[in-house]
Design an enzyme around this catalytic site. Structure first.
Site, mmCIF file in Angstrom:
data_model
loop_
_atom_site.group_PDB
_atom_site.id
_atom_site.type_symbol
_atom_site.label_atom_id
_atom_site.label_comp_id
_atom_site.label_asym_id
_atom_site.label_seq_id
_atom_site.Cartn_x
_atom_site.Cartn_y
_atom_site.Cartn_z
ATOM 1 N N HIS A 106 0.823 -1.224 0.000
ATOM 2 C CA HIS A 106 0.000 0.000 0.000
ATOM 3 C C HIS A 106 0.856 1.272 0.000
ATOM 4 C CE1 HIS A 106 -3.620 -2.264 0.400
ATOM 5 N NE2 HIS A 106 -3.291 -2.776 1.568
ATOM 6 N N ASP B 33 -2.475 -10.735 -2.573
ATOM 7 C CA ASP B 33 -3.077 -10.236 -1.328
ATOM 8 C C ASP B 33 -4.527 -9.832 -1.631
ATOM 9 O OD1 ASP B 33 -2.030 -8.834 1.504
ATOM 10 O OD2 ASP B 33 -3.739 -7.809 0.598
ATOM 11 N N HIS C 241 -6.163 -7.327 -0.759
ATOM 12 C CA HIS C 241 -6.323 -5.897 -1.016
ATOM 13 C C HIS C 241 -5.572 -5.506 -2.283
ATOM 14 C CE1 HIS C 241 -6.686 -6.392 3.422
ATOM 15 N NE2 HIS C 241 -7.743 -5.630 3.216
ATOM 16 N N ASP D 47 -4.516 -12.906 3.087
ATOM 17 C CA ASP D 47 -5.770 -12.458 3.686
ATOM 18 C C ASP D 47 -6.989 -12.761 2.802
ATOM 19 O OD1 ASP D 47 -4.598 -10.626 1.990
ATOM 20 O OD2 ASP D 47 -4.655 -8.954 3.401
#
Ligand SMILES: [Zn+2]
Length: 334
Positions: free
Chosen positions: A122, A159, A161, A246
């Protein structure tokens, strides 16, 4: 596998109620202790030059000052302590180590996997967010391009996200391909199908925002029908996996339903893609917040390189996910 690990990464203390804790790495190491053929390396600390190659120099200074003054809350999710600076340099350095190790010929049972924290995907050119300060995978990709005799790096981010930071850093670059499969509507909200890169980097960003509830079958379809053909065109020299776990069905912060076995099958797929292009693989840890599901999944990736053949789910893809895959295919002309 060869795991890159440094104790200082445990010193990045996010407090008692934060999901991204040192216990994640401890759980992975406990799970790996029970498995055969696990090897650890210390890697090296990234230096300012390596980090500044993908981050704004003033931003890097700001992170250093923030940590030196004791840290605190950078934003609602992203917290630091004094030790975070060293942990962040170690985490980025471990990712660089993994890339260098891969390019040095470490493959098969020696395939490198850096398990540093804080995670990275991120972190944008000039901003920390989503638990991330330096974009470890991006630092590693650039490090490899600057130091090795290679021209093109692919980063595949599984991931749950979207890796807005990695996309941001390489959005207009033709020499770095960034692909992400993520849950639509989750943090940080970016990663739309139509975000495909710009300028000379057009079509070197590939986003697959799958609907919540997607699992092994949908992830494999995205890899087989989108990532694999896109990389046939791109032809990477190095293949970095931004490996978050995740999207696991037992992870507390997503609605995705990837199984431990599914992460094993994904691993066989990326190994096949890497082999096809003679692009060595380097795994870099991102998220994953269910301690057991995270540890089991990293263990599974390791076991696949140790000879395990994971079982593929032969179910049907959901029509919602199929629509997304068709949209991406169309956006990329695949
Ligand atoms: Zn994540």
């Amino acid at each position: 596998m060869r795991f890159g690990y440094r104790e200082v990464c445990l010193d990045h203390d996010t407090g008692a109620r934060h999901p991204e804790t040192a216990d994640r790495i401890r759980a992975i190491r406990r799970a790996l202790a029970k498995r055969h053929g696990v090897d650890y390396r210390e890697g090296f600390l990234a230096d300012r030059e390596a980090v500044s190659a993908v981050h704004d120099a003033e931003y890097v200074d700001a992170v250093e000052t923030f940590c030196a003054e004791g840290g605190g809350t950078w934003d609602a999710d992203t917290v630091a302590v004094e030790e975070t600076w060293d942990a962040a340099l170690a985490s980025a350095g471990l990712a660089c180590w993994a890339a260098a190790e891969a390019l040095d010929g470490a493959d098969g049972r020696e395939t490198p996997f850096s398990i540093g924290r804080p995670p990275g995907h991120h972190a944008e050119f000039d901003e920390a967010m989503g638990f991330c300060f330096f974009n470890n995978a991006a630092v590693a990709a650039q490090y490899a391009l600057d130091r090795a005799d290679i021209d093109r790096v692919a980063v595949f981010d599984w991931d749950v996200h979207h890796g807005n930071g990695t996309q941001d850093i390489f959005y207009d670059r033709e020499d770095v391909f960034y692909a992400s499969i993520h849950e639509r509507g989750l943090f940080p909200g970016t990663g739309d199908v139509l975000e495909t890169g710009k300028g000379t980097g057009t079509k070197t960003t590939l986003n697959v925002p799958l609907p919540g509830g997607s699992g092994d079958v949908e992830y494999l379809a995205a890899v087989d029908e989108l990532l694999a053909p896109a990389l046939e065109r791109f032809v990477p020299d190095l293949f970095i996996i931004s490996a978050g776990f995740d999207a696991h069905r037992h992870d507390p912060i997503s609605r995705m339903r990837v199984s431990t076995e599914g992460f094993g099958v994904l691993t066989t797929r990326v190994r096949e893609i890497g082999d096809r292009h003679d692009a060595p693989l380097a795994f870099v840890l991102e998220g994953g917040y269910g301690l057991d599901s995270l540890a089991d999944s990293v263990g599974m990736v390791h076991e696949v390189f140790d000879g395990r053949e994971p079982v593929e789910d032969d179910g049907e893809i959901t029509s919602k996910a199929n629509r997304v895959i068709n949209d991406v295919r169309h956006a990329h002309g695949l």
